[in-house]
Design a protein around this motif. Structure first.
Motif, short mmCIF file in Angstrom:
data_model
loop_
_atom_site.label_atom_id
_atom_site.label_comp_id
_atom_site.label_asym_id
_atom_site.label_seq_id
_atom_site.Cartn_x
_atom_site.Cartn_y
_atom_site.Cartn_z
N ARG A 90 0.84 -1.20 0.00
CA ARG A 90 0.00 0.00 0.00
C ARG A 90 0.88 1.25 0.00
NH1 ARG A 90 0.96 -2.12 4.82
NH2 ARG A 90 1.08 -0.82 6.70
N PHE A 91 0.25 2.40 -0.33
CA PHE A 91 0.95 3.67 -0.24
C PHE A 91 0.45 4.40 1.00
CE2 PHE A 91 2.28 7.95 -0.96
CZ PHE A 91 3.50 7.80 -1.61
N VAL A 92 1.39 4.95 1.76
CA VAL A 92 1.08 5.60 3.03
C VAL A 92 1.51 7.07 2.95
CG1 VAL A 92 1.49 5.64 5.51
CG2 VAL A 92 1.42 3.46 4.29
N MET A 97 -2.29 -1.14 -3.08
CA MET A 97 -1.67 -1.22 -4.40
C MET A 97 -1.74 -2.66 -4.91
SD MET A 97 1.73 1.08 -3.59
CE MET A 97 2.59 0.26 -4.94
N PRO A 98 -2.20 -2.87 -6.15
CA PRO A 98 -2.24 -4.23 -6.69
C PRO A 98 -0.87 -4.76 -7.07
CG PRO A 98 -2.97 -2.65 -8.34
CD PRO A 98 -2.80 -1.89 -7.06
N GLY A 99 0.10 -3.89 -7.28
CA GLY A 99 1.45 -4.29 -7.65
C GLY A 99 2.41 -3.13 -7.49
N GLU A 100 3.64 -3.31 -7.94
CA GLU A 100 4.66 -2.27 -7.81
C GLU A 100 5.07 -1.72 -9.17
OE1 GLU A 100 8.05 -3.04 -5.39
OE2 GLU A 100 6.86 -3.72 -3.67
N THR A 101 4.09 -1.38 -9.99
CA THR A 101 4.38 -0.71 -11.25
C THR A 101 4.31 0.80 -11.04
OG1 THR A 101 2.07 -0.62 -11.98
CG2 THR A 101 3.30 -2.65 -12.48
N GLU A 146 -1.07 6.02 -8.84
CA GLU A 146 -2.50 6.02 -8.53
C GLU A 146 -2.76 5.94 -7.03
OE1 GLU A 146 -4.37 2.96 -10.79
OE2 GLU A 146 -3.83 3.84 -12.73
N ALA A 147 -2.00 5.09 -6.34
CA ALA A 147 -2.19 4.96 -4.90
C ALA A 147 -1.77 6.23 -4.17
CB ALA A 147 -1.40 3.76 -4.37
#
Length: 219
Positions: free
Chosen positions: A144-146, A173-177, A183-184
């Motif tokens: 996730r993004f915090v 986050m669905p992935g690390e792209t 977006e996050a």
């Protein structure tokens, strides 16, 4: 004879290329800059709020951040240790990004005529300041993004703090792209901007409703 010389030179060139490749290693990753886009809606302003003839002006001191956060590189954490990316970068430091987000949110509040950079001699009614305390990808406990920000509102002469609060938001986050991160981060930043605005709005007795009251009339 000429063909033999050419073959020797070709082999020598190939050998040199192999040596250089071994010495230099693989090429560095391509740098990519990510943007935080906040979801905004049209401003529904009112001229002022009860007790004032004119809307108020908020002076904003740019947000600050600790040295480990104050860098444009996207930061990753597995717990508390932050590691900067060598591939992905923001279009500014976290404090620059969040200053823009919060300024935009507050500038759109009813009863606020504008947000300006703090200058002691420029007319204003309240001063806003604060710190970015988190702005990173967190892997531990779910990707996730915090983002987190501490915001304070002061009297116009900065002699007294009217209110302060920390705001924190997380976006999965669905992935690390690159797009996942951008977006996050945009979602978390937007949530914080909205929460700060709700806390400050004069319409529901927020902190600006106290900041905009003349000092001699405050309880």
């Amino acid at each position: 004879m000429k063909n033999t010389v050419r073959a020797v030179w070709a082999l020598a060139c190939l050998a040199m290329a192999a040596v250089l490749a071994g010495c230099l290693g693989s090429p560095p990753p391509v740098e990519q800059y990510l943007r935080v886009d906040t979801a905004t809606s049209p401003c529904g302003k009112i001229a002022a709020f009860p007790g004032r003839a004119q809307p108020g002006v908020v002076a904003f001191l740019d947000l600050d951040a600790m040295d480990n956060l104050s860098r444009p590189a996207v930061l990753f954490a597995d717990g508390n240790v932050l590691v900067p990316s060598v591939r992905w970068y923001w279009e500014g430091t976290p404090e620059e990004v969040m200053t823009a987000v919060i300024t935009q949110a507050v500038n759109c509040l009813p009863g606020v005529t504008g947000v300006t950079t703090y200058r002691p001699r420029v007319e204003h009614d309240a001063v806003m300041s604060g710190d970015v305390t988190a702005f990173n990808v967190q892997r531990k406990g779910g990707l996730r993004f915090v983002a987190a920000v501490r915001v304070e509102v002061w009297t116009r002469n900065m002699m007294g703090m009217i209110g302060g609060k920390e705001f924190r938001a997380e976006a999965p986050m669905p992935g690390e792209t690159a797009s996942d991160i951008a977006e996050a981060a945009s979602k978390a930043a937007t949530d914080i901007g909205n929460e700060v605005a709700a806390w400050m709005t004069v319409e529901n007795g927020g902190v600006l409703s106290r900041a905009f009251v003349p000092e001699e009339k405050r309880p």
